[in-house]
Design a protein around this motif. Structure first.
Motif, PDB file in Angstrom:
ATOM      1  N   ARG A  50       0.824  -1.211   0.000  1.00  0.00           N
ATOM      2  CA  ARG A  50       0.000   0.000   0.000  1.00  0.00           C
ATOM      3  C   ARG A  50       0.858   1.260   0.000  1.00  0.00           C
ATOM      4  NH1 ARG A  50      -3.191  -3.263   3.479  1.00  0.00           N
ATOM      5  NH2 ARG A  50      -5.171  -3.814   2.474  1.00  0.00           N
ATOM      6  N   LYS A  57      -7.014  -0.739  -2.422  1.00  0.00           N
ATOM      7  CA  LYS A  57      -7.645  -1.226  -1.203  1.00  0.00           C
ATOM      8  C   LYS A  57      -7.364  -2.713  -0.990  1.00  0.00           C
ATOM      9  CE  LYS A  57     -11.457   2.100  -1.218  1.00  0.00           C
ATOM     10  NZ  LYS A  57     -12.946   2.273  -1.263  1.00  0.00           N
ATOM     11  N   ASP A  58      -7.019  -3.384  -2.076  1.00  0.00           N
ATOM     12  CA  ASP A  58      -6.778  -4.819  -1.976  1.00  0.00           C
ATOM     13  C   ASP A  58      -5.760  -5.241  -3.029  1.00  0.00           C
ATOM     14  OD1 ASP A  58      -7.033  -7.376  -0.995  1.00  0.00           O
ATOM     15  OD2 ASP A  58      -8.816  -7.854  -2.177  1.00  0.00           O
ATOM     16  N   ASP A  94      -9.225  -1.297  -6.372  1.00  0.00           N
ATOM     17  CA  ASP A  94      -9.897  -0.404  -5.429  1.00  0.00           C
ATOM     18  C   ASP A  94     -11.138  -1.068  -4.847  1.00  0.00           C
ATOM     19  OD1 ASP A  94     -11.730  -0.377  -7.484  1.00  0.00           O
ATOM     20  OD2 ASP A  94     -11.555   1.763  -7.913  1.00  0.00           O
ATOM     21  N   GLY A  95     -11.235  -2.374  -5.052  1.00  0.00           N
ATOM     22  CA  GLY A  95     -12.383  -3.136  -4.594  1.00  0.00           C
ATOM     23  C   GLY A  95     -13.330  -3.479  -5.724  1.00  0.00           C
TER      24      GLY A  95
END
Length: 208
Positions: A50, A57-58, A94-95
């Protein structure tokens, strides 16, 4: 004589049972602790990733270890990079949408040994983040590759479509970075690791 043999047999049997029980207990403990340990390692790794891909986000694995090893050998051989290896390849999301990739690579050419870096590359093929994951470089010199934010910042905005080079004495331009003062070997190693990551990206991930 028969009593002595019987006693020996009992001792051997007792040792066997104790050993068997110990092995079974260790197996049970391993199964209980394996998943939390694995998850802790994933969480720690993702925290580092990150830092080089702040919008993510993942992170999702896109290749197995065997696939990375096979593909990276071809990609690095073609690029003439013989002192590096690719460790992890993750897709940043980002999801809902894919944003790019994080690639971890290691150079064996550091002053103190291996240097592992993480590189964030967005969907346009631009380097958006760089971080040294681990190293054994000299404090106050090569260690600045990890400790000095200004050094890492230089990689941001470089294109992954061509190799990154370093220059000594300042004046870096284009896809160049300024070398760490007094730590040319370290600078060379992190540049090698960066170019290994971008070579893998171009050969195996670009356009996907």
């Amino acid at each position: 004589m028969s009593s002595k043999k019987s006693s020996t047999l009992k001792n051997v049997l007792s040792i066997f049972i104790i050993t068997l029980v110990s092995v079974l207990l260790l197996a049970v403990v391993y199964q209980i602790t394996k998943e939390p340990i694995d998850q802790a390692e994933i969480n720690a790794r993702n925290e580092v990733y990150r830092q080089v891909f702040t919008e993510a986000k993942d992170f999702k694995e896109v290749m197995t270890e065997d696939e990375i090893a096979s593909n990276s050998k071809k990609a690095l051989d073609a690029a003439g990079i013989t002192t590096c290896e690719i460790n992890h390849v993750m897709k940043a999301t980002d999801g809902a949408n894919d944003l790019g990739y994080v690639i971890a690579s290691t150079s064996k050419s550091g002053y103190g040994g291996e240097i592992q870096i993480a590189l964030g590359i967005d969907e346009n093929g631009n380097i958006i983040g760089f971080n040294v994951i681990k190293h054994s470089e000299t404090a106050g010199l090569g260690a600045k590759a990890k400790e000095d934010p200004a050094f890492a910042k230089q990689f941001e905005g470089k294109t992954a479509n061509e190799p990154v080079e370093f220059v000594k004495g300042g004046g870096a331009k284009g896809n160049q970075i300024d070398a760490l003062s007094g730590a040319t070997i370290t600078t060379n190693a992190v540049t090698e690791a960066t170019n290994a990551a971008t070579a893998f990206y171009n050969a195996c991930l670009k356009g996907e």
